[in-house]
Design a protein around this motif. Structure first.
Motif, short mmCIF file in Angstrom:
data_model
loop_
_atom_site.label_atom_id
_atom_site.label_comp_id
_atom_site.label_asym_id
_atom_site.label_seq_id
_atom_site.Cartn_x
_atom_site.Cartn_y
_atom_site.Cartn_z
N ASN A 500 1.15 -0.88 -0.70
CA ASN A 500 -0.35 -0.06 -0.44
C ASN A 500 0.95 1.11 -0.49
O ASN A 500 0.64 2.82 -0.70
CB ASN A 500 -1.03 -0.04 1.10
N LYS A 501 2.09 0.73 0.61
CA LYS A 501 2.85 2.05 0.34
C LYS A 501 3.20 2.89 -0.79
O LYS A 501 4.19 4.45 -1.16
CB LYS A 501 4.40 1.86 1.18
N ASP A 502 3.20 1.95 -2.06
CA ASP A 502 2.82 2.08 -3.71
C ASP A 502 2.18 3.21 -4.10
O ASP A 502 0.83 3.00 -3.84
CB ASP A 502 3.03 1.04 -4.30
N ALA A 503 2.25 4.48 -4.28
CA ALA A 503 1.51 5.75 -4.60
C ALA A 503 0.32 5.64 -5.27
O ALA A 503 -0.66 5.48 -5.60
CB ALA A 503 2.27 7.43 -4.60
N ASP A 504 0.47 4.51 -6.75
CA ASP A 504 -0.26 4.15 -8.01
C ASP A 504 -1.26 3.04 -7.66
O ASP A 504 -1.92 3.37 -8.43
CB ASP A 504 0.94 3.56 -8.86
N LEU A 505 -0.86 2.35 -6.43
CA LEU A 505 -1.86 1.62 -5.42
C LEU A 505 -3.07 2.20 -5.43
O LEU A 505 -3.23 2.85 -4.50
CB LEU A 505 -1.42 0.26 -5.00
#
Length: 527
Positions: A500-505
């Motif tokens: 969830n730390k992935d900004a695109d997800l």
């Protein structure tokens, strides 16, 4: 009591039936609830609803705000904080100021202080109405994130304006130095109270080791306690609930077990649905009573409607104007945030949709109804019925006009079509599922080294994650295997938190996967 109880039960039944009808017609249920309440109010012999102004905020606002904090994506709020902040604070302040100026000029004997009071009431858009409407059309995740984030903060900013204006009307004066210091305490104190209590509540949940029913009961009490303590200390109860709710939402995996999270989701969804339904029904039910109050003050109905229409036009125009200014400022100062591949149609109609999604509802009604009937000296509160009537007109027009046309505007303009299609083509859900599958495969492989060779259940689950085969209930039921599988599920949760730390997800996809993991854990425990 025997008269009002059947009426209240009938209201709940009506809310359910109207929501079913609205879903079938693909219309936002708040729109039909207001119309239904207005229609029911003309039935003779119905009991009169007497709502204590001092309890309106306390009954409705804390749980509605608290539930919204658990639903909003904090990751998206951080990404779009400038846009959210501009809508939640600058646009609200500008709207309140514009309403104050308009009311002061068109309504005889309506001072600026009362205008600011009215502006604070009608300034914040309603998130429930927008969410109900966008159920039937697809919008990009950044649009929903901005609207959801705005809805959490604009209530606080509008109610701060409302509180100061109420003081100015009651005292007849406004001292800027005292107001500035008071404003700082209201904001900082409210957030501090909410965070402090949220931390204590998290510790209580973790240390008490209580069951799911008790956990859920505490979550219902918590927002009321945050709001009450903050207001007792003369700071913002709304900010206390928002700050505390966001903190507890971020810690939900720590202090609530899978059973509590699953059951709490269903309980809160039902609780908030009923609360929202009652408020929107009351909007329609109370309108005839407000009209009677206007007649007693010798204010022609047509004149009062004209005031409401002019003020509604003003708040719609100022929001549309600010939406275009906000997007233009983002393009100039943060061009990397705005996708350069957007078409001219998207640049033209995207801000219009954002500005048009400004229906008023729950917070405006609660604020209007909370106006005291009399001032501290016992004299009647000036123009109370007129303020209530104008508020109802604003809510009705924005709900009916904007609420019914917003889905059509989104579809017909195609403002978000390409963006939604690109998000769908990216297929983030498959990416998350593939990453989760790979993580589970590696976890089970590592665990095979610590168990006896040839463990059939572990081998079968390893094969499941590798080839998506099925595992029988008898194999899973083995106690040693069950412990490993529960450990696997916890490992999956931690992996999703990292993903969830992935900004695109999209965080909604992550939350959906977490919910499925909770369901699997409950199924495992039941075996």
């Amino acid at each position: 009591m025997h008269t009002i109880l059947p009426f209240l039960l009938a209201m709940v039944v009506a809310i359910v039936l109207v929501e079913m009808w609205a879903t079938k017609l693909k219309i936002a249920y708040p729109v039909l609830l207001v119309v239904a309440g207005l229609a029911v109010s003309f039935i003779p012999g119905l009991p009169k609803l007497e709502l204590d102004p001092n309890l309106i905020f306390f009954i409705f606002l804390p749980p509605l705000l608290y539930e919204a904090c658990w639903s909003v994506s904090f990751k998206e709020m951080r990404k779009w904080w400038r846009m959210i902040g501009s809508f939640a604070f600058l646009v609200v302040f500008l709207t309140a100021l514009l309403v104050a100026v308009i009311a002061n000029h068109i309504i005889p004997g309506f001072p600026i202080a009362l205008g600011c009071l009215l502006g604070g009431i009608v300034a914040p858009p309603d998130a429930v109405s927008t969410a109900a409407i966008t159920r039937f059309v697809k919008v990009p995740k950044f649009t929903s994130a901005i609207l959801e984030g705005e809805s959490l903060l604009n209530d606080a900013s509008a109610l701060i304006i409302f509180k100061f204006a109420l003081i100015a009307v009651g005292s007849g004066q406004f001292i800027w130095q005292e107001a500035s210091l008071n404003f700082i305490w209201i904001v900082i104190g409210g957030a501090a109270v909410g965070l402090a209590l949220a931390w204590l509540f998290v510790q209580a949940h973790k240390r008490l080791k209580i069951d799911a029913a008790s956990n859920i009961a505490l979550t219902i009490v918590e927002p009321y306690f945050m709001y009450w303590l903050a207001e007792t200390l003369h700071c913002s109860g709304v900010l206390a609930v928002v700050a505390g709710g966001l903190y507890m939402s971020a810690k939900r995996l720590i202090f609530l077990d899978s059973s509590s999270r699953i059951q709490a989701y269903n309980v809160w969804e039902c609780f908030v649905f009923v609360l929202n339904g009652i408020v929107f029904l009351v909007i329609g039910l109370d309108l005839p009573q407000i009209v009677d109050g206007l007649r007693e003050q010798n204010i022609p109905l047509q004149t009062a409607i004209g005031y409401g229409v002019l003020i509604t036009v003003g708040i719609v125009v100022i929001r549309l104007f600010c939406a275009y200014i906000a997007v233009l400022a983002t393009i100039i100062f943060r061009p990397n945030v705005i996708n350069r591949n957007r078409t001219r149609r998207q640049m033209l109609f995207g801000p219009f949709v954002m500005g048009w999604a400004g229906m008023r509802g729950v917070v405006s009604l609660a604020a209007a109804l909370s106006i005291p009937v009399a001032l501290e000296d016992g004299s009647p509160f000036p123009h109370r019925d007129l303020i209530l009537f104008i508020t109802f007109i604003v809510i009705l027009i924005t709900l009916l006009l904007q609420g019914l046309t917003l889905p059509w505007i989104i579809r017909s303009t195609g403002a978000f079509r390409d963006i939604v299609e690109r998000e769908a083509a990216a297929d983030y859900q498959k990416k998350v599922q593939h990453s989760l599958k790979q993580h589970s495969y590696e976890f089970l492989q590592s665990r095979l080294k610590t168990v006896e060779e040839g463990n059939e259940s572990i081998t079968a689950w390893l094969k499941y994650w590798d080839e998506k085969s099925k595992v029988s209930g008898d194999e899973i039921a083995r106690q040693r295997s069950k412990a490993i599988f529960i450990e696997l599920l916890e490992s999956q949760r931690q992996h999703l938190v990292e993903l969830n730390k992935d900004a695109d997800l999209d965080e909604e996809i992550i939350r959906a996967q977490l919910y499925q993991i909770d369901l699997r854990e409950e199924q495992m425990k039941a075996m």
